[in-house]
Design a protein around this motif. Structure first.
Motif, PDB file in Angstrom:
ATOM      1  N   VAL A  80       0.857  -1.180   0.000  1.00 26.49           N
ATOM      2  CA  VAL A  80       0.000   0.000   0.000  1.00 26.49           C
ATOM      3  C   VAL A  80       0.891   1.227   0.000  1.00 26.49           C
ATOM      4  O   VAL A  80       1.998   1.209   0.558  1.00 26.49           O
ATOM      5  N   GLU A  81       0.479   2.267  -0.692  1.00 26.88           N
ATOM      6  CA  GLU A  81       1.207   3.532  -0.622  1.00 26.88           C
ATOM      7  C   GLU A  81       0.213   4.674  -0.544  1.00 26.88           C
ATOM      8  O   GLU A  81      -0.928   4.574  -1.022  1.00 26.88           O
ATOM      9  N   ASP A 124       3.820   8.186   3.002  1.00 26.46           N
ATOM     10  CA  ASP A 124       3.876   7.052   3.935  1.00 26.46           C
ATOM     11  C   ASP A 124       5.326   6.822   4.347  1.00 26.46           C
ATOM     12  O   ASP A 124       6.244   7.425   3.798  1.00 26.46           O
ATOM     13  N   GLN A 125       5.516   5.932   5.315  1.00 22.83           N
ATOM     14  CA  GLN A 125       6.859   5.699   5.839  1.00 22.83           C
ATOM     15  C   GLN A 125       7.503   4.453   5.255  1.00 22.83           C
ATOM     16  O   GLN A 125       8.387   3.859   5.868  1.00 22.83           O
ATOM     17  N   ARG A 147      -1.125  -2.297   7.316  1.00 19.95           N
ATOM     18  CA  ARG A 147      -0.973  -1.008   7.994  1.00 19.95           C
ATOM     19  C   ARG A 147       0.272  -0.334   7.471  1.00 19.95           C
ATOM     20  O   ARG A 147       1.276  -0.985   7.234  1.00 19.95           O
ATOM     21  N   ILE A 148       0.199   0.989   7.327  1.00 22.24           N
ATOM     22  CA  ILE A 148       1.391   1.726   6.930  1.00 22.24           C
ATOM     23  C   ILE A 148       1.426   3.047   7.686  1.00 22.24           C
ATOM     24  O   ILE A 148       0.401   3.734   7.811  1.00 22.24           O
ATOM     25  N   GLY A 149       2.610   3.375   8.228  1.00 18.31           N
ATOM     26  CA  GLY A 149       2.779   4.616   8.982  1.00 18.31           C
ATOM     27  C   GLY A 149       2.819   5.814   8.047  1.00 18.31           C
ATOM     28  O   GLY A 149       3.172   5.691   6.870  1.00 18.31           O
ATOM     29  N   LEU A 150       2.457   6.959   8.567  1.00 20.14           N
ATOM     30  CA  LEU A 150       2.414   8.182   7.765  1.00 20.14           C
ATOM     31  C   LEU A 150       3.362   9.228   8.331  1.00 20.14           C
ATOM     32  O   LEU A 150       3.589   9.292   9.544  1.00 20.14           O
ATOM     33  N   LYS A 151       3.910  10.061   7.424  1.00 21.42           N
ATOM     34  CA  LYS A 151       4.625  11.256   7.858  1.00 21.42           C
ATOM     35  C   LYS A 151       3.581  12.250   8.383  1.00 21.42           C
ATOM     36  O   LYS A 151       2.381  12.008   8.260  1.00 21.42           O
TER      37      LYS A 151
END
Ligand SMILES: [Cu+2]
Length: 118
Positions: free
Chosen positions: A59-60, A70-71, A82-86
């Motif tokens: 995922v992006e 995203d991180q 799940r993906i972390g965000l700036k």
């Protein structure tokens, strides 16, 4: 003729439903698909209708100019990604996902969410 088409459609309906259930489609996400959130989220989480193959699912998240916010690599576990965000400023963001389900079918899609101003 019209009646025949209706009958054939009704007969095919259960088959179509089965085919849909046999693939990993997006069930729901946070932030909610198409939603406006008042504060910048720290991550995007996606829940799918089937378990995923972690090595081939991704995922992006991009901002309005197409830059990634995203991180990096998504964490994939069972039927979730799940993906972390700036730190996001107010604006519209697009989430693009690719999934390979455990039945080896690939699916992909995208949606947007909006981060509201102060
Ligand atoms: Cu499938």
């Amino acid at each position: 003729m019209r009646m025949l088409i209706i009958i054939v459609s009704l007969l095919l309906l259960p088959l179509a439903t089965t085919a849909v259930q046999a693939h990993a489609f997006l069930d729901h996400a946070t932030p909610l698909v198409g939603s406006t959130v008042p504060a910048a989220p720290h991550e995007v989480a996606l829940w799918f209708t089937q378990n995923l193959e972690p090595a081939f699912s991704s995922v992006e998240v991009t901002d309005a100019s197409g830059a990634r916010v995203d991180q990096g690599k998504a964490a994939v576990s069972a039927n979730t990604m799940r993906i972390g965000l700036k730190g996001l400023s107010p604006g519209t963001y697009r989430v693009r996902w690719h999934a390979l389900s455990v039945d080896t079918h690939t699916t992909e899609g995208s949606f947007t969410f909006h981060v509201g101003g102060p």
